[in-house]
Design an enzyme around this catalytic site. Structure first.
Site, PDB file in Angstrom:
ATOM      1  N   SER A   1      69.850  24.807 110.434  1.00 27.68           N
ATOM      2  CA  SER A   1      69.092  25.811 109.689  1.00 27.68           C
ATOM      3  C   SER A   1      69.145  25.478 108.209  1.00 27.68           C
ATOM      4  CB  SER A   1      69.709  27.197 109.928  1.00 27.68           C
ATOM      5  OG  SER A   1      69.214  28.102 108.974  1.00 27.68           O
ATOM      6  N   ARG A   2      68.001  25.656 107.548  1.00 28.50           N
ATOM      7  CA  ARG A   2      67.941  25.389 106.106  1.00 28.50           C
ATOM      8  C   ARG A   2      68.618  26.507 105.326  1.00 28.50           C
ATOM      9  NH1 ARG A   2      61.755  25.717 105.672  1.00 28.50           N
ATOM     10  NH2 ARG A   2      62.463  27.661 106.614  1.00 28.50           N
TER      11      ARG A   2
ATOM     12  N   LYS B   1      57.282  29.140 122.287  1.00 31.01           N
ATOM     13  CA  LYS B   1      55.823  29.175 122.323  1.00 31.01           C
ATOM     14  C   LYS B   1      55.298  29.407 120.907  1.00 31.01           C
ATOM     15  CE  LYS B   1      54.199  32.682 121.350  1.00 31.01           C
ATOM     16  NZ  LYS B   1      54.212  33.868 120.396  1.00 31.01           N
TER      17      LYS B   1
ATOM     18  N   ASP C   1      49.080  34.334 117.891  1.00 34.21           N
ATOM     19  CA  ASP C   1      50.529  34.198 118.128  1.00 34.21           C
ATOM     20  C   ASP C   1      50.958  35.176 119.229  1.00 34.21           C
ATOM     21  OD1 ASP C   1      53.359  33.196 117.105  1.00 34.21           O
ATOM     22  OD2 ASP C   1      53.444  35.368 117.349  1.00 34.21           O
TER      23      ASP C   1
END
Ligand code: NAP
Length: 309
Positions: A37-38, A91, A169
């Site tokens: 993770s950033r 997804k 989405d």
């Protein structure tokens, strides 16, 4: 691999925290060993700033779970597959159909599993709806997927950008159920996409599709619904009517509720992933993504008022 899949997860955002971490915890055969993770760190695992660093630091890791936005999914999946890892894709599995096809080909060549997950297919009533429809002739399908984007997607600028899918989405979840339960193939005929003046992706869409034998299938997706949220698929057949509501968790047949259960989609997906890895199999149905791509391809773009999220 000693029977337990050692997995690393990339992208510690909303869905990773809400669903993936608890689902992995309760699934036998898979352990989370690392997170990339950033911006964030997960407890009890090794944390890395990037996928690169995670691959370098975890040579024994078997699988990589990708939970970032679709725009960056392809490069990450490619890197993980080339490193010999099995890959679980949130997804939608990619930003384009050809990206996902390329990943499937690469995974086959590398002998690893690729799993394009569709969480809505694991909603409580979907399997029963599919079984009911398999014995009947479908004459019409009507989908309404209306929700409040400000509630479900706060602080997610990527969702409004190119490749972010906009209202598709959530809409692709409806299409993933549709393609799962329909006994025949589905074809996109026409679409109309409402795109806010200040965004790159649609806030609403209406789709006209048909089954192979000509039954009309309509869908209305809208992100501007406040109050009660609607995730319904209504099916008419020559032998009764079915309503799949609550995003696939409630099934009503001819007015009588047959299935009503809380959602338990992610643990079921992890059980499926563990099995696919055991079998070294590919689990990647791209039909929902293909329908979205077709809607963008044939869709009339209708500019609409700017939207402040
Ligand atoms: P999110 O909260 O924005 O999290 C996405 C994470 O991906 C970010 O926190 C970030 O994690 C990482 N990331 C890497 N590159 C990024 C980039 N260029 N821009 C933004 N983030 C980047 O999104 P989400 O709701 O978890 O959705 C992620 C995926 O899950 C989407 O494909 C979505 O369709 C799917 N999904 C979401 C839901 C839901 O209810 N939210 C439900 C089912 C599926 P780091 O800061 O850790 O790097």
């Amino acid at each position: 691999m000693n029977g337990i899949i050692k997995a690393g997860l990339v992208g510690l955002g909303k869905i990773a925290r809400d669903q993936h971490l608890p689902a992995i915890e309760q699934t036998g055969g898979i352990d989370l060993v690392a997170v990339a993770s950033r911006n964030a760190q997960a407890d009890g695992v090794n944390n890395y700033p990037t996928l690169d660093a995670m691959l370098a630091g975890e040579p024994d890791m078997d699988a990589v779970i990708l939970c970032q936005p679709p725009q960056v999914r392809y490069e990450a999946a490619r890197e993980a597959i080339l490193a010999g890892k099995h890959v679980f894709l949130e997804k939608p599995p990619g930003a384009t159909v050809t990206q996902v096809e390329a990943l499937i080909t690469l995974a086959r060549a590398q002998g690893v599993t690729i799993y394009a997950s569709w969480h809505s297919r694991h909603a409580a009533a979907v399997a029963d709806a599919k079984a009911w429809m398999a014995k009947r002739k479908v004459t019409r399908v009507s989908i309404e997927w209306r929700e409040d984007v400000r509630h479900w997607h706060p602080s997610q600028p990527w969702i409004w950008e190119a490749g972010g899918f906009g209202v598709f989405d959530p809409g692709i979840n409806a299409l993933s159920i549709l393609t799962e339960i329909m006994p025949e193939p589905v074809t996109m005929l026409a679409a109309s996409l409402e795109v806010p003046a200040n965004k790159q992706a649609p806030i609403a869409a209406s789709l006209k599709m048909a089954s192979a034998s000509g039954a009309p299938i309509e869908a209305a997706f809208d992100w501007r619904q406040t109050g009660k949220q609607t995730w319904d698929i209504a099916v008419e057949t020559q032998d009764g009517k079915l309503l799949l509501s609550e995003g696939g968790n409630q099934l009503t047949v001819d007015g009588e509720v047959m299935v009503q259960a809380p959602e338990g989609e992610y643990p079921e997906m992890y059980r499926q992933f563990v099995q696919l890895v055991k079998d070294r199999a590919i689990g990647a149905d791209i039909r929902p993504l293909q329908l979205v791509a077709d809607a963008f391809l044939c869709g009339k773009h209708c500019p609409t008022a700017a939207f402040e999220d």
